[in-house]
Design a protein around this motif. Structure first.
Motif, PDB file in Angstrom:
ATOM      1  N   ASP A 165      27.435  -9.978  19.883  1.00 30.06           N
ATOM      2  CA  ASP A 165      27.509 -11.252  19.183  1.00 30.06           C
ATOM      3  C   ASP A 165      26.717 -11.096  17.888  1.00 30.06           C
ATOM      4  N   LYS A 166      27.400 -11.058  16.751  1.00 31.04           N
ATOM      5  CA  LYS A 166      26.741 -10.829  15.470  1.00 31.04           C
ATOM      6  C   LYS A 166      25.769 -11.940  15.086  1.00 31.04           C
ATOM      7  N   ALA A 167      25.924 -13.099  15.703  1.00 32.14           N
ATOM      8  CA  ALA A 167      25.053 -14.228  15.374  1.00 32.14           C
ATOM      9  C   ALA A 167      23.748 -14.207  16.166  1.00 32.14           C
ATOM     10  N   ARG A 168      23.643 -13.282  17.140  1.00 34.07           N
ATOM     11  CA  ARG A 168      22.435 -13.241  17.980  1.00 34.07           C
ATOM     12  C   ARG A 168      21.789 -11.857  17.903  1.00 34.07           C
ATOM     13  N   VAL A 169      20.959 -11.693  16.881  1.00 36.28           N
ATOM     14  CA  VAL A 169      20.272 -10.418  16.657  1.00 36.28           C
ATOM     15  C   VAL A 169      18.771 -10.685  16.597  1.00 36.28           C
ATOM     16  N   GLY A 170      18.012  -9.919  17.363  1.00 36.38           N
ATOM     17  CA  GLY A 170      16.564 -10.010  17.343  1.00 36.38           C
ATOM     18  C   GLY A 170      15.960  -8.649  17.081  1.00 36.38           C
ATOM     19  N   ALA A 171      14.624  -8.612  16.922  1.00 38.99           N
ATOM     20  CA  ALA A 171      13.934  -7.343  16.664  1.00 38.99           C
ATOM     21  C   ALA A 171      12.621  -7.307  17.423  1.00 38.99           C
ATOM     22  N   PHE A 172      12.263  -6.085  17.855  1.00 34.02           N
ATOM     23  CA  PHE A 172      10.986  -5.833  18.527  1.00 34.02           C
ATOM     24  C   PHE A 172      10.275  -4.734  17.752  1.00 34.02           C
ATOM     25  N   GLY A 173       8.978  -4.925  17.477  1.00 33.14           N
ATOM     26  CA  GLY A 173       8.243  -3.896  16.758  1.00 33.14           C
ATOM     27  C   GLY A 173       6.805  -3.797  17.224  1.00 33.14           C
ATOM     28  N   PHE A 174       6.314  -2.552  17.302  1.00 39.30           N
ATOM     29  CA  PHE A 174       4.934  -2.288  17.710  1.00 39.30           C
ATOM     30  C   PHE A 174       4.211  -1.511  16.620  1.00 39.30           C
ATOM     31  N   SER A 175       2.990  -1.934  16.267  1.00 35.03           N
ATOM     32  CA  SER A 175       2.126  -1.248  15.311  1.00 35.03           C
ATOM     33  C   SER A 175       2.851  -1.077  13.972  1.00 35.03           C
ATOM     34  N   ASN A 176       3.115   0.153  13.521  1.00 33.14           N
ATOM     35  CA  ASN A 176       3.892   0.306  12.291  1.00 33.14           C
ATOM     36  C   ASN A 176       5.252  -0.368  12.414  1.00 33.14           C
ATOM     37  N   GLY A 177       5.780  -0.408  13.641  1.00 38.15           N
ATOM     38  CA  GLY A 177       7.038  -1.109  13.880  1.00 38.15           C
ATOM     39  C   GLY A 177       6.890  -2.619  13.749  1.00 38.15           C
ATOM     40  N   GLY A 178       5.723  -3.155  14.115  1.00 36.07           N
ATOM     41  CA  GLY A 178       5.468  -4.583  13.908  1.00 36.07           C
ATOM     42  C   GLY A 178       5.430  -4.921  12.435  1.00 36.07           C
ATOM     43  N   PHE A 179       4.795  -4.067  11.647  1.00 33.84           N
ATOM     44  CA  PHE A 179       4.809  -4.205  10.189  1.00 33.84           C
ATOM     45  C   PHE A 179       6.248  -4.184   9.679  1.00 33.84           C
ATOM     46  N   THR A 180       7.035  -3.243  10.178  1.00 33.83           N
ATOM     47  CA  THR A 180       8.433  -3.097   9.768  1.00 33.83           C
ATOM     48  C   THR A 180       9.227  -4.373  10.022  1.00 33.83           C
ATOM     49  N   VAL A 181       9.044  -4.952  11.212  1.00 31.19           N
ATOM     50  CA  VAL A 181       9.794  -6.151  11.570  1.00 31.19           C
ATOM     51  C   VAL A 181       9.347  -7.343  10.726  1.00 31.19           C
ATOM     52  N   LEU A 182       8.062  -7.449  10.440  1.00 31.03           N
ATOM     53  CA  LEU A 182       7.601  -8.535   9.559  1.00 31.03           C
ATOM     54  C   LEU A 182       8.284  -8.458   8.196  1.00 31.03           C
TER      55      LEU A 182
END
Length: 345
Positions: A165-182
């Protein structure tokens, strides 16, 4: 009197029927808005084109009805059905960004929990910032571009993209990945903040790591704000121990509007409070769903290690006395799944 009683009984029966009808409608609507459950978890590793650079390596976990078996994926043992058919339609997608020196399998247990709950979880190994290649670890602007490329691939090029479903996209990020998601949510960091931070806190892990790598933090001032890539397709995010939290500020986070679940390890000696998670929490335009984990360290957001990995990488695997990482991850993964269920409806 009897006629009135009969009419009352008929009215009561009609009211009960209406209530039951509404209950059925509510259940059906709930099922349509909630990811479907499948019997098992499928897994595949793919290579995706990345412009003029070498392809990116990606791991994908998803619901399947195929039989799953215990097998080795990278350095972990996972019970998955490799290259099995995808089960379900209109499945929500969660893209995952690992921490510095990690790779796509760094949060495999969370990915499996999401797949069991009816999500598709896709994680990229960030080229230049993995366990076997840290040649571009401080070129942080590369990471959002790579995660954006993963979203493109999953929604339009993945062999099973029609299940999403293209309308339902989320992201998970940890440490440098948390920075990336922000950044993907609209955050604009000011890397020139790193130099004064390190001048004031030369003993902090980030600053000692930069010194050890021979990186001059003053060079970060040359990075223009235009390099940070936002992806409006991401509607919600879970962020754990975001690196460089102090580099955003209120102005840098003013464009972040998506709901966020934010996690902090109370005894994070790698990213000391209040310069990381707390700095992000107070400067977000809307309060996040904030969790502080007592007695936890920075790397407790990584899955529990087996004996072999614990011997090989004790710094990543050892928790403080009394902290049960396995029990924490059961609750953590449940909370992550519940958050995405609520926000990607």
């Amino acid at each position: 009197m009897k006629a009135a009683t009969a009419r009352g009984a008929n009215n009561a029966q009609r009211e009960i029927a209406v209530v039951r009808l509404f209950a059925v409608v509510a259940v059906v609507c709930g099922l349509l808005a909630t990811p479907a459950f499948a019997a098992n978890v499928g897994f595949e590793e793919v290579k995706i084109a990345n412009g003029a650079e070498p392809p990116l390596t990606v791991g994908i976990w998803y619901p399947t009805d195929a039989a799953a078996v215990e097998q080795t994926v990278g350095t972990h043992t996972e019970t998955v059905a490799r290259d099995a058919p995808v089960a379900g339609r209109r499945l929500p997608l969660i893209v995952i960004s690992h921490g510095g020196g990690g790779w796509y399998d760094s949060h495999y247990d969370t990915a499996i929990a999401l797949a069991r709950a009816g999500f598709v979880a896709a994680a990229v190994s960030h080229a230049g910032d993995t366990f076997d290649d840290q040649s571009r670890v401080m070129q942080l602007w590369r990471r959002p571009v790579q995660l954006h490329r993963l979203v493109d691939y999953m929604l339009d090029e993945w062999a099973d993209h029609e299940h999403l479903d293209k309308a339902r996209v989320g992201a998970f990020g940890f440490s440098n990945g948390g920075f990336t998601v922000l950044v993907m949510l609209g955050g604009v960091p000011n890397l020139s903040e790193i130099a004064p931070y390190c001048h004031a806190h030369p003993d902090h892990d980030l600053c000692s790591a930069l010194q050890h790598a021979g990186v001059n933090p003053d060079l970060a001032e040359t990075v223009p704000a235009s390099v940070w890539l936002r992806d409006p397709r991401i509607k919600a995010a879970v962020i754990a121990a975001p690196a460089f939290g102090f580099a955003f500020g209120r102005a840098g986070l003013s464009g972040v509007r998506a709901p966020i679940q934010l996690w902090r390890a109370a005894d994070d000696r790698h990213q000391p409070d209040p310069y990381y998670e707390e700095a992000v929490r107070v400067d977000l335009p809307h309060p996040p769903d904030y969790h502080v984990v007592p007695n936890a360290g920075h790397y407790d957001f990584l899955p529990p290690c087996d004996a072999r990995l614990a011997r090989k990488m004790p710094a990543l695997c050892n928790s403080l006395p009394g902290f049960d990482r396995a029990a924490f991850h059961e609750q953590f993964n449940e909370d992550v799944v519940d958050f995405f269920r609520a926000e990607l409806h």
